[in-house]
Design a protein around this motif. Structure first.
Motif, PDB file in Angstrom:
ATOM      1  N   LYS A  32      35.021  40.711  27.447  1.00 45.56           N
ATOM      2  CA  LYS A  32      36.263  40.177  28.293  1.00 45.56           C
ATOM      3  C   LYS A  32      36.794  41.437  28.574  1.00 45.56           C
ATOM      4  O   LYS A  32      37.238  42.213  27.902  1.00 45.56           O
ATOM      5  CB  LYS A  32      36.905  39.213  27.484  1.00 45.56           C
ATOM      6  N   PRO A  33      36.917  41.619  30.246  1.00 45.78           N
ATOM      7  CA  PRO A  33      37.601  42.885  30.435  1.00 45.78           C
ATOM      8  C   PRO A  33      39.029  42.783  30.836  1.00 45.78           C
ATOM      9  O   PRO A  33      39.610  41.396  31.086  1.00 45.78           O
ATOM     10  CB  PRO A  33      36.936  43.016  31.954  1.00 45.78           C
ATOM     11  N   THR A  34      39.880  43.439  30.451  1.00 46.10           N
ATOM     12  CA  THR A  34      41.329  43.379  30.681  1.00 46.10           C
ATOM     13  C   THR A  34      41.741  44.748  31.607  1.00 46.10           C
ATOM     14  O   THR A  34      41.365  45.863  31.102  1.00 46.10           O
ATOM     15  CB  THR A  34      42.198  43.405  29.343  1.00 46.10           C
ATOM     16  N   VAL A  35      42.425  44.471  32.588  1.00 46.09           N
ATOM     17  CA  VAL A  35      43.074  45.835  33.350  1.00 46.09           C
ATOM     18  C   VAL A  35      44.402  46.007  32.971  1.00 46.09           C
ATOM     19  O   VAL A  35      45.207  45.174  32.900  1.00 46.09           O
ATOM     20  CB  VAL A  35      42.862  45.407  34.754  1.00 46.09           C
ATOM     21  N   TRP A  36      44.692  47.285  32.479  1.00 40.85           N
ATOM     22  CA  TRP A  36      46.282  47.629  32.086  1.00 40.85           C
ATOM     23  C   TRP A  36      46.430  48.786  33.296  1.00 40.85           C
ATOM     24  O   TRP A  36      46.013  49.742  33.178  1.00 40.85           O
ATOM     25  CB  TRP A  36      45.937  48.547  30.679  1.00 40.85           C
ATOM     26  N   GLY A  37      47.552  48.274  33.770  1.00 40.16           N
ATOM     27  CA  GLY A  37      48.089  48.984  34.962  1.00 40.16           C
ATOM     28  C   GLY A  37      49.642  49.731  34.473  1.00 40.16           C
ATOM     29  O   GLY A  37      49.806  49.783  33.288  1.00 40.16           O
ATOM     30  N   ASP A  38      50.297  50.083  35.680  1.00 43.35           N
ATOM     31  CA  ASP A  38      51.469  50.694  35.491  1.00 43.35           C
ATOM     32  C   ASP A  38      52.489  49.885  36.326  1.00 43.35           C
ATOM     33  O   ASP A  38      52.069  48.807  37.268  1.00 43.35           O
ATOM     34  CB  ASP A  38      51.434  51.966  36.013  1.00 43.35           C
ATOM     35  N   TYR A  39      53.772  49.962  36.203  1.00 38.19           N
ATOM     36  CA  TYR A  39      54.753  49.052  37.162  1.00 38.19           C
ATOM     37  C   TYR A  39      55.457  49.628  38.156  1.00 38.19           C
ATOM     38  O   TYR A  39      56.114  49.184  38.693  1.00 38.19           O
ATOM     39  CB  TYR A  39      55.956  49.054  36.225  1.00 38.19           C
ATOM     40  N   ASP A  40      54.657  50.792  38.616  1.00 31.82           N
ATOM     41  CA  ASP A  40      55.149  51.285  40.150  1.00 31.82           C
ATOM     42  C   ASP A  40      54.068  50.823  41.260  1.00 31.82           C
ATOM     43  O   ASP A  40      53.204  50.190  40.775  1.00 31.82           O
ATOM     44  CB  ASP A  40      55.260  52.594  40.131  1.00 31.82           C
ATOM     45  N   VAL A  41      54.087  50.962  42.327  1.00 35.36           N
ATOM     46  CA  VAL A  41      53.337  50.539  43.376  1.00 35.36           C
ATOM     47  C   VAL A  41      51.947  50.929  43.177  1.00 35.36           C
ATOM     48  O   VAL A  41      50.933  50.101  43.495  1.00 35.36           O
ATOM     49  CB  VAL A  41      53.854  50.946  45.010  1.00 35.36           C
ATOM     50  N   ASP A  42      51.865  52.370  42.974  1.00 35.52           N
ATOM     51  CA  ASP A  42      50.402  52.656  42.692  1.00 35.52           C
ATOM     52  C   ASP A  42      49.683  51.917  41.425  1.00 35.52           C
ATOM     53  O   ASP A  42      48.576  51.501  41.592  1.00 35.52           O
ATOM     54  CB  ASP A  42      50.535  54.328  42.345  1.00 35.52           C
ATOM     55  N   GLY A  43      50.289  51.855  40.469  1.00 37.64           N
ATOM     56  CA  GLY A  43      49.869  51.017  39.390  1.00 37.64           C
ATOM     57  C   GLY A  43      49.777  49.395  39.682  1.00 37.64           C
ATOM     58  O   GLY A  43      48.773  48.865  39.219  1.00 37.64           O
ATOM     59  N   ILE A  44      50.666  48.904  40.376  1.00 40.87           N
ATOM     60  CA  ILE A  44      50.411  47.572  40.716  1.00 40.87           C
ATOM     61  C   ILE A  44      49.394  47.278  41.775  1.00 40.87           C
ATOM     62  O   ILE A  44      48.571  46.177  41.471  1.00 40.87           O
ATOM     63  CB  ILE A  44      51.834  47.040  41.153  1.00 40.87           C
ATOM     64  N   THR A  45      49.089  48.054  42.764  1.00 41.51           N
ATOM     65  CA  THR A  45      48.109  48.003  43.649  1.00 41.51           C
ATOM     66  C   THR A  45      46.735  48.185  43.108  1.00 41.51           C
ATOM     67  O   THR A  45      45.750  47.743  43.390  1.00 41.51           O
ATOM     68  CB  THR A  45      48.071  48.907  44.990  1.00 41.51           C
ATOM     69  N   SER A  46      46.476  49.147  42.150  1.00 35.92           N
ATOM     70  CA  SER A  46      45.614  49.199  41.456  1.00 35.92           C
ATOM     71  C   SER A  46      45.065  48.257  40.496  1.00 35.92           C
ATOM     72  O   SER A  46      44.125  48.078  40.380  1.00 35.92           O
ATOM     73  CB  SER A  46      45.617  50.763  40.457  1.00 35.92           C
ATOM     74  N   THR A  47      45.873  47.630  40.029  1.00 35.52           N
ATOM     75  CA  THR A  47      45.871  46.604  39.100  1.00 35.52           C
ATOM     76  C   THR A  47      45.260  45.380  40.044  1.00 35.52           C
ATOM     77  O   THR A  47      44.206  44.583  39.572  1.00 35.52           O
ATOM     78  CB  THR A  47      46.966  46.149  38.276  1.00 35.52           C
ATOM     79  N   ALA A  48      45.940  45.057  40.774  1.00 33.87           N
ATOM     80  CA  ALA A  48      45.552  43.918  41.818  1.00 33.87           C
ATOM     81  C   ALA A  48      44.377  44.270  42.520  1.00 33.87           C
ATOM     82  O   ALA A  48      43.370  43.228  42.411  1.00 33.87           O
ATOM     83  CB  ALA A  48      46.630  43.849  42.839  1.00 33.87           C
ATOM     84  N   LEU A  49      43.690  45.508  42.843  1.00 33.57           N
ATOM     85  CA  LEU A  49      42.665  45.686  43.343  1.00 33.57           C
ATOM     86  C   LEU A  49      41.523  45.300  42.528  1.00 33.57           C
ATOM     87  O   LEU A  49      40.469  44.575  42.851  1.00 33.57           O
ATOM     88  CB  LEU A  49      42.508  47.191  43.648  1.00 33.57           C
ATOM     89  N   LEU A  50      41.634  45.807  41.191  1.00 31.57           N
ATOM     90  CA  LEU A  50      40.628  45.726  40.223  1.00 31.57           C
ATOM     91  C   LEU A  50      40.354  44.205  40.048  1.00 31.57           C
ATOM     92  O   LEU A  50      39.336  43.555  39.773  1.00 31.57           O
ATOM     93  CB  LEU A  50      40.697  46.290  39.128  1.00 31.57           C
ATOM     94  N   LEU A  51      41.564  43.259  40.087  1.00 33.48           N
ATOM     95  CA  LEU A  51      41.716  41.913  39.575  1.00 33.48           C
ATOM     96  C   LEU A  51      40.966  41.206  40.597  1.00 33.48           C
ATOM     97  O   LEU A  51      40.124  40.307  40.562  1.00 33.48           O
ATOM     98  CB  LEU A  51      43.034  41.632  39.192  1.00 33.48           C
ATOM     99  N   LEU A  52      41.209  41.588  41.724  1.00 38.70           N
ATOM    100  CA  LEU A  52      40.806  40.915  43.102  1.00 38.70           C
ATOM    101  C   LEU A  52      39.101  41.195  43.116  1.00 38.70           C
ATOM    102  O   LEU A  52      38.356  40.392  43.602  1.00 38.70           O
ATOM    103  CB  LEU A  52      41.499  41.254  44.137  1.00 38.70           C
ATOM    104  N   PHE A  53      38.718  42.305  42.976  1.00 38.54           N
ATOM    105  CA  PHE A  53      37.228  42.649  42.917  1.00 38.54           C
ATOM    106  C   PHE A  53      36.669  41.707  41.806  1.00 38.54           C
ATOM    107  O   PHE A  53      35.644  41.271  42.269  1.00 38.54           O
ATOM    108  CB  PHE A  53      37.199  44.201  42.605  1.00 38.54           C
ATOM    109  N   PHE A  54      37.125  41.717  40.650  1.00 39.19           N
ATOM    110  CA  PHE A  54      36.550  40.774  39.416  1.00 39.19           C
ATOM    111  C   PHE A  54      36.413  39.368  40.051  1.00 39.19           C
ATOM    112  O   PHE A  54      35.573  39.009  39.796  1.00 39.19           O
ATOM    113  CB  PHE A  54      37.196  41.060  38.462  1.00 39.19           C
ATOM    114  N   ARG A  55      37.570  39.026  40.527  1.00 37.16           N
ATOM    115  CA  ARG A  55      37.499  37.737  40.926  1.00 37.16           C
ATOM    116  C   ARG A  55      36.674  37.036  41.973  1.00 37.16           C
ATOM    117  O   ARG A  55      35.773  36.131  41.804  1.00 37.16           O
ATOM    118  CB  ARG A  55      39.096  37.203  41.579  1.00 37.16           C
ATOM    119  N   ALA A  56      36.352  38.255  43.021  1.00 39.93           N
ATOM    120  CA  ALA A  56      35.431  38.144  43.992  1.00 39.93           C
ATOM    121  C   ALA A  56      34.071  38.007  43.280  1.00 39.93           C
ATOM    122  O   ALA A  56      32.874  37.372  44.055  1.00 39.93           O
ATOM    123  CB  ALA A  56      35.732  39.026  45.130  1.00 39.93           C
TER     124      ALA A  56
END
Length: 573
Positions: A88-112
């Motif tokens: 099971k994968p978990t993406v661990w990100g950061d709380y700034d824009v770079d970290g949030i967009t990075s997290t969202a990108l991988l999660l959306l990729f996995f979802r797709a």
């Protein structure tokens, strides 16, 4: 020959010398652009038709191949293998824009790709930056078998080690400077380790490349990766990395995707910023509109709110989250205004120091980075802002000036620190309260030595002289080809001939419009000066000035006009 004004506290200078005029004209003919645009490209280090053409047309076909990025293929293979094993994968990100967009990108990729993935973004106040052991142990209890970090992890050896002890496959994707030792991850993708086409890639750029190689490695139908470029542009522009090379390719194409606004979260974010649905989102609108609202969630609330906005699948949900972020941003401005005034007063008391280290126990941790930027800009000194943390130590954020690497400065003071990380121009740190006086003295000494014991002088670098008669729509359309602007690709800045102030019009309490007359060209143009009402009083009417300025398009009520944005000025006579 153009003589530049001199000041006691600043200097105006032109960029690098230009080639022979015949060579400029030949390049302009080959590229079918104006000689002025060629000169601007030349001063940005571009010396051939091929390099200039790539800069003006940075298509995705020019992205470096996956095997040119150190660690990328291995990281992709490691994730693909772990997924094939049912982890099971978990993406661990950061709380700034770079970290949030990075997290969202991988999660959306996995979802797709039909992969169910978990995520964790730490709370700024209670967890702090990066990985933490308790969070990793909680994820293990929830069944995480594959941990993928984005925008963090490269300096957290103990935490990665704990994840490995718990049986996780760990892939670190980060872009921060590594320490002397690397974590014991199964794979690491960091452009600052080894040879890479772009060592200063943003964290979201690293995440995009990782998703792109995974897209080819995983079974099933391949995705069109262009759908994620809006997130890449958002994180890249917000993280203030160099907007040249590979970053420029990603940001330029991503800003076009942002304009399309297909993602519900982007549409809702545009709305609360007051932008029209199809409005062009340049680096200014991202940096001063979208990004602060995303950042505000992590500063005053929980960054998960911003992540949920980017993951939202319908506009109703997105609008509610965007409104919440807008509220956080308003609160952030109010909180920051009081702290900024206090910090600037403290900085004035330390004006004899080369490196400023300011502390107050009540300053809000969520805004100290913004305050550090303002102090560094106002006093033109590296500045570190510290506040008390719940754990009993001091936590801080620093910003620097071009002449000094903040990261190197903290390395020199690391014997007084409990931890630190970041870049040459921005960093975070922790230290014991009792070590504050020693750290203030040590940091000041390090900065002083690095600057040769000479107070730094801000320098305003201009591109070329430009009279008002040369400014027209065709010129501005050409200047737009140089966008997006940012670090290593600043907005073109021009020197005016002597102009006369015909009229001054206040805009609110802090801004002014000036009507300026170039007598030689017989042209009058309007200029905006933001936050300069006090420095440009009514008495300037009728006076002669030299301007450092940038011309730009202005749209108001559906009408497009040309206006000037003033960066600096000098009175004559």
């Amino acid at each position: 020959m153009h003589t530049l004004p001199t000041f006691a506290d600043k200097a105006w200078t032109f960029r690098s010398s230009l080639p022979a005029e015949r060579h400029v004209l030949d390049l302009a003919a080959d590229l079918d652009v104006s000689p002025l645009l060629v000169r601007l490209l030349w001063t940005r280090g571009l010396r051939s038709v091929e390099a200039m053409d790539l800069f003006l047309d940075p298509g995705l076909r020019h992205l470096a191949l996956p095997d040119q990025w150190c660690g990328l293929m291995h990281a992709g293979e490691t994730i693909a293998r772990a997924l094939s094993q049912g982890k099971k994968p978990t993406v661990w990100g950061d709380y700034d824009v770079d970290g949030i967009t990075s997290t969202a990108l991988l999660l959306l990729f996995f979802r797709a790709r039909g992969i169910v993935a978990d995520y964790h973004i730490p709370h700024r106040q209670t967890e702090g930056y990066g990985l933490n052991t308790s969070g990793i142990e909680t994820l293990a209890d929830r069944g995480t078998g594959l941990l993928v970090t984005v925008d963090c992890g490269i300096s957290q050896l103990q935490e990665v080690g704990r994840a490995k002890e718990l049986g996780m496959t760990v892939v670190v994707s980060d872009h921060h400077l590594p320490g002397p030792d690397l974590p014991v991850a199964d794979a690491i993708m960091n452009p600052k380790i080894g040879e890479c086409p772009c060592p200063n890639l943003a964290g979201v750029g690293v995440a995009f490349l990782l998703a792109a190689v995974l897209n080819r490695m995983l079974p099933g139908e391949h995705l069109d990766m262009r759908q994620f470029l809006d997130l890449v542009a958002l994180g890249t522009v917000a993280d203030i990395v160099e907007l040249t090379g590979q970053n420029r390719i990603l940001a330029k194409n991503g800003l076009a995707m942002l304009k399309e606004g297909k993602r519900p979260g982007v549409v809702a974010l545009k709305e609360v910023c007051g932008y029209k649905p199809g409005a062009v989102l340049d680096e200014d609108r991202v940096g001063f509109g979208l990004a602060p609202r995303i950042n505000a969630a992590g500063r005053l609330g929980h960054a998960e709110t911003a992540l949920r906005l980017l993951l939202a699948q319908d506009l109703v949900e997105a609008r509610g989250l965007a409104k919440e972020l807008d509220g956080y941003n308003t609160q952030r401005r109010n909180v920051g205004r009081e702290i900024q005034e206090e910090a600037l007063r403290l900085a004035q008391e330390q004006k004899g120091r080369f490196g400023l280290v300011l502390h107050a126990p009540h300053w809000h941790e969520g805004v100290i980075g913004i305050i550090a930027s303002k102090v560094a800009e106002t006093h033109y000194r590296p500045a570190i802002i510290l506040t008390d943390h719940e754990s009993g130590h001091l936590k801080g954020s620093g910003r620097s000036i071009p002449q000094f690497s903040l990261y190197d400065g903290l390395v020199a003071c690391q014997h007084l620190l409990q931890g630190f990380g970041g870049h040459s121009q921005a960093a975070g740190l922790r230290l014991r309260r009792d070590d504050l006086p020693a750290f203030q003295a040590a940091f000041d000494t390090v900065v002083s030595q690095a600057l040769g014991n000479t107070p730094p002088t801000p320098t305003l670098v201009l591109d070329a002289p430009l009279g008002f008669g040369e400014i027209d729509y065709d010129l501005l359309k050409e200047l737009e080809l140089l966008a997006p602007f940012g670090m290593d690709n600043p907005k073109p800045l021009f020197l005016s001939p002597p102009v006369t102030v015909r009229n001054r019009k206040p805009v609110g309490a802090e801004h002014v419009f000036l009507d300026l007359r170039d007598a030689e060209a017989e042209v009058t143009m309007r200029a905006k000066a933001w936050n300069q009402a006090e420095n440009l009083p009514r008495s300037i009417t009728g006076k002669s000035m030299l301007l450092a300025y940038t011309p730009k398009f202005n749209e108001f009520n559906g009408v497009t006009s040309i206006e000037l944005v003033l960066r600096d000025w000098a009175f004559q006579g």
